[in-house]
Design a protein around this motif. Structure first.
Motif, PDB file in Angstrom:
ATOM      1  N   LEU A  56      28.029  39.137   1.574  1.00 20.82           N
ATOM      2  CA  LEU A  56      28.165  38.264   2.738  1.00 20.82           C
ATOM      3  C   LEU A  56      27.512  36.916   2.486  1.00 20.82           C
ATOM      4  O   LEU A  56      28.038  35.871   2.873  1.00 20.82           O
ATOM      5  CB  LEU A  56      27.531  38.946   3.954  1.00 20.82           C
ATOM      6  CG  LEU A  56      27.784  38.317   5.319  1.00 20.82           C
ATOM      7  CD1 LEU A  56      29.269  38.334   5.648  1.00 20.82           C
ATOM      8  CD2 LEU A  56      26.997  39.070   6.396  1.00 20.82           C
ATOM      9  N   ALA A  57      26.358  36.918   1.815  1.00 21.75           N
ATOM     10  CA  ALA A  57      25.669  35.662   1.506  1.00 21.75           C
ATOM     11  C   ALA A  57      26.502  34.802   0.557  1.00 21.75           C
ATOM     12  O   ALA A  57      26.544  33.575   0.688  1.00 21.75           O
ATOM     13  CB  ALA A  57      24.301  35.957   0.897  1.00 21.75           C
ATOM     14  N   GLN A  75      28.205  31.135   1.117  1.00 20.08           N
ATOM     15  CA  GLN A  75      27.646  30.162   0.177  1.00 20.08           C
ATOM     16  C   GLN A  75      26.151  29.950   0.415  1.00 20.08           C
ATOM     17  O   GLN A  75      25.647  28.836   0.369  1.00 20.08           O
ATOM     18  CB  GLN A  75      28.402  28.830   0.263  1.00 20.08           C
ATOM     19  CG  GLN A  75      29.870  28.953  -0.108  1.00 20.08           C
ATOM     20  CD  GLN A  75      30.601  27.632  -0.087  1.00 20.08           C
ATOM     21  OE1 GLN A  75      30.091  26.637   0.416  1.00 20.08           O
ATOM     22  NE2 GLN A  75      31.807  27.601  -0.626  1.00 20.08           N
ATOM     23  N   ARG A  76      25.451  31.087   0.681  1.00 19.21           N
ATOM     24  CA  ARG A  76      24.002  31.036   0.880  1.00 19.21           C
ATOM     25  C   ARG A  76      23.320  32.075  -0.013  1.00 19.21           C
ATOM     26  O   ARG A  76      22.502  32.863   0.436  1.00 19.21           O
ATOM     27  CB  ARG A  76      23.663  31.293   2.347  1.00 19.21           C
ATOM     28  CG  ARG A  76      24.042  30.171   3.290  1.00 19.21           C
ATOM     29  CD  ARG A  76      23.366  28.845   2.926  1.00 19.21           C
ATOM     30  NE  ARG A  76      21.932  28.971   2.775  1.00 19.21           N
ATOM     31  CZ  ARG A  76      21.062  28.859   3.780  1.00 19.21           C
ATOM     32  NH1 ARG A  76      21.514  28.608   4.992  1.00 19.21           N
ATOM     33  NH2 ARG A  76      19.767  28.960   3.572  1.00 19.21           N
ATOM     34  N   GLU A  77      23.657  32.057  -1.289  1.00 19.88           N
ATOM     35  CA  GLU A  77      23.038  32.992  -2.219  1.00 19.88           C
ATOM     36  C   GLU A  77      21.552  32.721  -2.381  1.00 19.88           C
ATOM     37  O   GLU A  77      20.800  33.564  -2.867  1.00 19.88           O
ATOM     38  CB  GLU A  77      23.749  32.934  -3.568  1.00 19.88           C
ATOM     39  CG  GLU A  77      25.194  33.417  -3.516  1.00 19.88           C
ATOM     40  CD  GLU A  77      25.873  33.382  -4.870  1.00 19.88           C
ATOM     41  OE1 GLU A  77      25.448  34.156  -5.747  1.00 19.88           O
ATOM     42  OE2 GLU A  77      26.807  32.585  -5.043  1.00 19.88           O
ATOM     43  N   ASP A  78      21.105  31.515  -1.992  1.00 21.42           N
ATOM     44  CA  ASP A  78      19.695  31.180  -2.065  1.00 21.42           C
ATOM     45  C   ASP A  78      18.852  32.045  -1.135  1.00 21.42           C
ATOM     46  O   ASP A  78      17.629  32.135  -1.299  1.00 21.42           O
ATOM     47  CB  ASP A  78      19.488  29.706  -1.707  1.00 21.42           C
ATOM     48  CG  ASP A  78      20.038  29.362  -0.335  1.00 21.42           C
ATOM     49  OD1 ASP A  78      21.251  29.540  -0.109  1.00 21.42           O
ATOM     50  OD2 ASP A  78      19.247  28.919   0.523  1.00 21.42           O
ATOM     51  N   LEU A  79      19.483  32.695  -0.144  1.00 23.30           N
ATOM     52  CA  LEU A  79      18.736  33.535   0.783  1.00 23.30           C
ATOM     53  C   LEU A  79      18.237  34.819   0.129  1.00 23.30           C
ATOM     54  O   LEU A  79      17.330  35.461   0.648  1.00 23.30           O
ATOM     55  CB  LEU A  79      19.616  33.893   1.984  1.00 23.30           C
ATOM     56  CG  LEU A  79      19.993  32.734   2.913  1.00 23.30           C
ATOM     57  CD1 LEU A  79      20.921  33.222   4.012  1.00 23.30           C
ATOM     58  CD2 LEU A  79      18.748  32.106   3.513  1.00 23.30           C
ATOM     59  N   ALA A  80      18.826  35.224  -0.995  1.00 26.10           N
ATOM     60  CA  ALA A  80      18.418  36.433  -1.727  1.00 26.10           C
ATOM     61  C   ALA A  80      18.396  37.650  -0.811  1.00 26.10           C
ATOM     62  O   ALA A  80      17.424  38.403  -0.762  1.00 26.10           O
ATOM     63  CB  ALA A  80      17.047  36.219  -2.374  1.00 26.10           C
ATOM     64  N   ASP A 137      22.596  48.401  11.875  1.00 24.57           N
ATOM     65  CA  ASP A 137      21.617  49.110  11.056  1.00 24.57           C
ATOM     66  C   ASP A 137      21.806  48.649   9.619  1.00 24.57           C
ATOM     67  O   ASP A 137      22.938  48.490   9.144  1.00 24.57           O
ATOM     68  CB  ASP A 137      21.807  50.631  11.149  1.00 24.57           C
ATOM     69  CG  ASP A 137      21.421  51.179  12.502  1.00 24.57           C
ATOM     70  OD1 ASP A 137      20.214  51.220  12.802  1.00 24.57           O
ATOM     71  OD2 ASP A 137      22.329  51.561  13.268  1.00 24.57           O
ATOM     72  N   ILE A 138      20.685  48.414   8.933  1.00 27.45           N
ATOM     73  CA  ILE A 138      20.729  48.004   7.535  1.00 27.45           C
ATOM     74  C   ILE A 138      19.905  48.996   6.717  1.00 27.45           C
ATOM     75  O   ILE A 138      18.734  49.243   7.020  1.00 27.45           O
ATOM     76  CB  ILE A 138      20.162  46.589   7.334  1.00 27.45           C
ATOM     77  CG1 ILE A 138      20.876  45.578   8.233  1.00 27.45           C
ATOM     78  CG2 ILE A 138      20.295  46.169   5.873  1.00 27.45           C
ATOM     79  CD1 ILE A 138      20.265  44.195   8.187  1.00 27.45           C
ATOM     80  N   VAL A 139      20.521  49.569   5.705  1.00 25.92           N
ATOM     81  CA  VAL A 139      19.831  50.481   4.795  1.00 25.92           C
ATOM     82  C   VAL A 139      19.272  49.683   3.632  1.00 25.92           C
ATOM     83  O   VAL A 139      19.984  48.896   3.001  1.00 25.92           O
ATOM     84  CB  VAL A 139      20.788  51.577   4.286  1.00 25.92           C
ATOM     85  CG1 VAL A 139      20.072  52.496   3.305  1.00 25.92           C
ATOM     86  CG2 VAL A 139      21.349  52.378   5.445  1.00 25.92           C
ATOM     87  N   GLU A 140      17.977  49.855   3.380  1.00 33.13           N
ATOM     88  CA  GLU A 140      17.268  49.160   2.303  1.00 33.13           C
ATOM     89  C   GLU A 140      17.492  47.650   2.354  1.00 33.13           C
ATOM     90  O   GLU A 140      17.981  47.037   1.393  1.00 33.13           O
ATOM     91  CB  GLU A 140      17.680  49.718   0.942  1.00 33.13           C
ATOM     92  CG  GLU A 140      17.274  51.171   0.749  1.00 33.13           C
ATOM     93  CD  GLU A 140      17.590  51.696  -0.642  1.00 33.13           C
ATOM     94  OE1 GLU A 140      18.336  51.018  -1.380  1.00 33.13           O
ATOM     95  OE2 GLU A 140      17.086  52.764  -0.987  1.00 33.13           O
ATOM     96  N   PRO A 141      17.142  47.021   3.482  1.00 38.65           N
ATOM     97  CA  PRO A 141      17.273  45.560   3.555  1.00 38.65           C
ATOM     98  C   PRO A 141      16.337  44.881   2.562  1.00 38.65           C
ATOM     99  O   PRO A 141      15.212  45.330   2.340  1.00 38.65           O
ATOM    100  CB  PRO A 141      16.874  45.247   5.001  1.00 38.65           C
ATOM    101  CG  PRO A 141      15.983  46.388   5.399  1.00 38.65           C
ATOM    102  CD  PRO A 141      16.533  47.591   4.698  1.00 38.65           C
ATOM    103  N   ARG A 142      16.826  43.789   1.979  1.00 35.80           N
ATOM    104  CA  ARG A 142      16.033  43.060   0.983  1.00 35.80           C
ATOM    105  C   ARG A 142      16.057  41.580   1.296  1.00 35.80           C
ATOM    106  O   ARG A 142      17.097  41.016   1.645  1.00 35.80           O
ATOM    107  CB  ARG A 142      16.604  43.283  -0.414  1.00 35.80           C
ATOM    108  CG  ARG A 142      15.747  42.649  -1.526  1.00 35.80           C
ATOM    109  CD  ARG A 142      16.367  42.816  -2.889  1.00 35.80           C
ATOM    110  NE  ARG A 142      17.480  41.886  -3.103  1.00 35.80           N
ATOM    111  CZ  ARG A 142      18.747  42.227  -3.165  1.00 35.80           C
ATOM    112  NH1 ARG A 142      19.102  43.490  -3.009  1.00 35.80           N
ATOM    113  NH2 ARG A 142      19.685  41.308  -3.370  1.00 35.80           N
ATOM    114  N   TYR A 143      14.899  40.958   1.206  1.00 40.56           N
ATOM    115  CA  TYR A 143      14.790  39.509   1.324  1.00 40.56           C
ATOM    116  C   TYR A 143      13.880  39.037   0.201  1.00 40.56           C
ATOM    117  O   TYR A 143      12.671  39.283   0.223  1.00 40.56           O
ATOM    118  CB  TYR A 143      14.217  39.112   2.679  1.00 40.56           C
ATOM    119  CG  TYR A 143      14.008  37.621   2.840  1.00 40.56           C
ATOM    120  CD1 TYR A 143      15.088  36.756   2.901  1.00 40.56           C
ATOM    121  CD2 TYR A 143      12.720  37.087   2.911  1.00 40.56           C
ATOM    122  CE1 TYR A 143      14.904  35.397   3.036  1.00 40.56           C
ATOM    123  CE2 TYR A 143      12.521  35.721   3.050  1.00 40.56           C
ATOM    124  CZ  TYR A 143      13.613  34.882   3.108  1.00 40.56           C
ATOM    125  OH  TYR A 143      13.434  33.530   3.231  1.00 40.56           O
TER     126      TYR A 143
END
Length: 249
Positions: free
Chosen positions: A61-62, A66-71, A96-102
């Motif tokens: 989705l990122a 065009q927001r791959e910088d959000l990681a 619901d998000i499984v194993e969300p990562r930022y």
């Protein structure tokens, strides 16, 4: 793997709306994903739209945005319903998000709900790490979510959001301090945000425990950082922390 059209349905697009009649696409296999939509989503006229998403990759989705910088990372399940006129829609959503990562921060799960009507969003958000809830946020946020172009989305009414943190990863809590790198430790406490969106008025106390970070510009790493951060309504923070970097700082 390739997507498969499970329900061909019907798609109609014009200058004022898009209508999807029971359309579903899916990707099968070890990493399944599906999107199902039905109804009309209108930016001119009225909407009666429902969408269900399962297993969507947030990093995909990122890239689309065009927001791959959000990681971003994780697998998203979403249920969305939009009804009413484009200038004043009613929106109900749960996710619901499984194993969300930022960035380098990974949680076990995150979930939430949003109910929007009359330019007021009622929000609820929770995040867990293992079996422990590390973050909970609830409250009301005035915002203009009209489905048509608007010069200003901020609504001049006060919000009221309550946030509770329990041993939240300090790397996430301090992510807005971009000069801090390789952040360790936890943040706990409660704070409240009132005031308008463009002039928030936070209040509350957060406790920083066993934290550490590097400041590349100074060539130093602070460790054993403990103390408190007191948030003030004038958007200042009263800091009382101790740490070490060769000597006490």
């Amino acid at each position: 793997k390739a997507w498969r059209l499970v329900r061909p349905g019907r798609v109609q697009w014009d200058s004022a709306s898009v209508t999807l009649a029971d359309v579903e696409v899916a990707r099968e296999g070890d990493d399944p994903m599906s999107v199902r939509a039905d109804g009309t989503l209108a930016w001119g006229g009225g909407s009666d739209f429902h969408a269900t998403v399962q297993g969507l990759h947030l990093d995909h989705l990122a890239r689309v945005a065009q927001r791959e910088d959000l990681a971003l990372g994780g697998h998203l399940d979403l249920d969305l319903e939009v009804t009413g006129p484009a200038e004043a829609p009613a929106i109900e959503a749960s996710f619901d998000i499984v194993e969300p990562r930022y960035g380098d921060m990974v949680l076990t799960a995150m979930g939430g709900k949003l109910s929007y009507e009359d330019r007021l969003a009622v929000v609820e958000l929770t995040a867990t790490e293992g079996a422990r809830r590390v973050l909970r946020a609830t409250g009301t946020v005035p915002v203009n979510l009209a489905l048509r172009p608007e010069r200003r989305r901020v609504v001049p009414r006060p919000m009221d959001v309550q946030v509770e943190a329990d041993s939240l990863d300090a790397a996430l809590a301090l992510s807005y301090l971009t000069f801090l790198e390789d952040v360790d430790g936890t943040v706990s406490g409660e704070f409240r945000i009132r005031g308008e969106l463009d002039r928030p008025e936070p209040s509350g106390v957060l406790r920083l425990e066993k934290a550490a970070w590097s400041i590349e510009a100074l060539g130093v790493r602070h460790s054993g950082v403990d103390g408190s951060l007191t948030l003030r309504p004038d958007r200042t923070v009263e800091v009382a922390v101790d740490g070490r970097a060769g000597g006490t700082s």
